[in-house]
Design a protein around this motif. Structure first.
Motif, mmCIF file in Angstrom:
data_model
loop_
_atom_site.group_PDB
_atom_site.id
_atom_site.type_symbol
_atom_site.label_atom_id
_atom_site.label_comp_id
_atom_site.label_asym_id
_atom_site.label_seq_id
_atom_site.Cartn_x
_atom_site.Cartn_y
_atom_site.Cartn_z
ATOM 1 N N TYR A 83 4.153 8.328 13.213
ATOM 2 C CA TYR A 83 5.340 7.164 13.188
ATOM 3 C C TYR A 83 4.549 5.934 13.352
ATOM 4 O O TYR A 83 3.496 5.639 13.984
ATOM 5 N N SER A 98 7.198 0.316 11.419
ATOM 6 C CA SER A 98 8.388 0.088 10.144
ATOM 7 C C SER A 98 8.183 1.103 9.145
ATOM 8 O O SER A 98 7.227 1.898 9.286
ATOM 9 N N PRO A 99 8.924 1.170 8.305
ATOM 10 C CA PRO A 99 8.898 2.086 7.249
ATOM 11 C C PRO A 99 7.594 2.256 6.634
ATOM 12 O O PRO A 99 6.751 1.301 6.398
ATOM 13 N N THR A 128 9.641 6.757 11.751
ATOM 14 C CA THR A 128 9.418 5.423 12.302
ATOM 15 C C THR A 128 9.538 5.769 13.777
ATOM 16 O O THR A 128 10.502 6.572 14.210
ATOM 17 N N GLU A 142 10.098 2.417 16.237
ATOM 18 C CA GLU A 142 10.159 0.842 16.318
ATOM 19 C C GLU A 142 9.196 0.143 17.514
ATOM 20 O O GLU A 142 8.983 -0.842 17.460
#
Length: 179
Positions: A105, A108-109, A115, A117
């Motif tokens: 993960y 950001s993409p 993802t 955050e």
């Protein structure tokens, strides 16, 4: 958007220390897809947690959480399964701590499709049969058991965040479901 479970051991890192660590280091997690099996050992149901994010949007979630310092992967799996599904869930941990996949993960993409955050996280993902009574965790509204076909449907898939719908697809493929 937060899908965070209250930390049962808040002293292991303060909120400030955790924020600082997340900004500098990948964090190790375990994720589990709780399943019920039919008499032949095929997945008949998948357990999904339903919760509201910070905006009040309903999202589906899997059992997940950090691996603590000096904690084995198996112990972390059991701790999070019991915390998220209740003490009577009776999870059947795998003989080997080898996950079906490792999900990376990023805040950001990225090319992984996963993802989070808050951080860069690495999650060891498992399919875990449970045989007991399950009750959802404190921040989940309910635990819903669905068939594999239902969880792979577009309506349920859009309720996942951070790529967990894809992780669920991979889990069912690993478990032999090809519906």
């Amino acid at each position: 958007m937060s899908v965070r479970t209250p930390d049962p051991m808040p002293g292991w890192l303060s909120d400030d220390d955790l924020y600082e660590a997340r900004s500098r280091l990948p964090m190790l997690y375990v994720e589990a897809v709780p399943v019920r099996l039919d008499p032949l050992g095929y997945v008949s149901e998948v357990g999904l947690l339903l919760q509201a994010d910070d905006d009040g949007t309903m999202v589906r979630s899997l059992v997940s959480g950090r691996v603590l310092y000096r904690e084995t992967v198996r112990a972390a799996l059991l701790r999070h399964l019991e915390k998220d599904l209740g003490p009577l869930a009776l999870p059947q941990l795998p003989i080997s701590p080898v996950p079906f996949t490792v999900a990376e993960y990023f805040p950001s993409p990225s090319q992984t499709g996963f993802t989070d955050e808050r951080q860069h996280a690495v999650a060891l993902a498992y399919v875990i049969p449970v045989t007991g009574e399950c009750t959802p965790r404190q921040d989940a509204l309910e635990l819903t058991w669905m068939t594999p076909a239902e969880v792979l449907g577009p309506g349920v898939q859009q309720e996942f965040v951070g790529g967990r719908g894809e992780l669920l697809r991979q889990a069912l493929a690993f478990a032999g479901y090809n519906g």
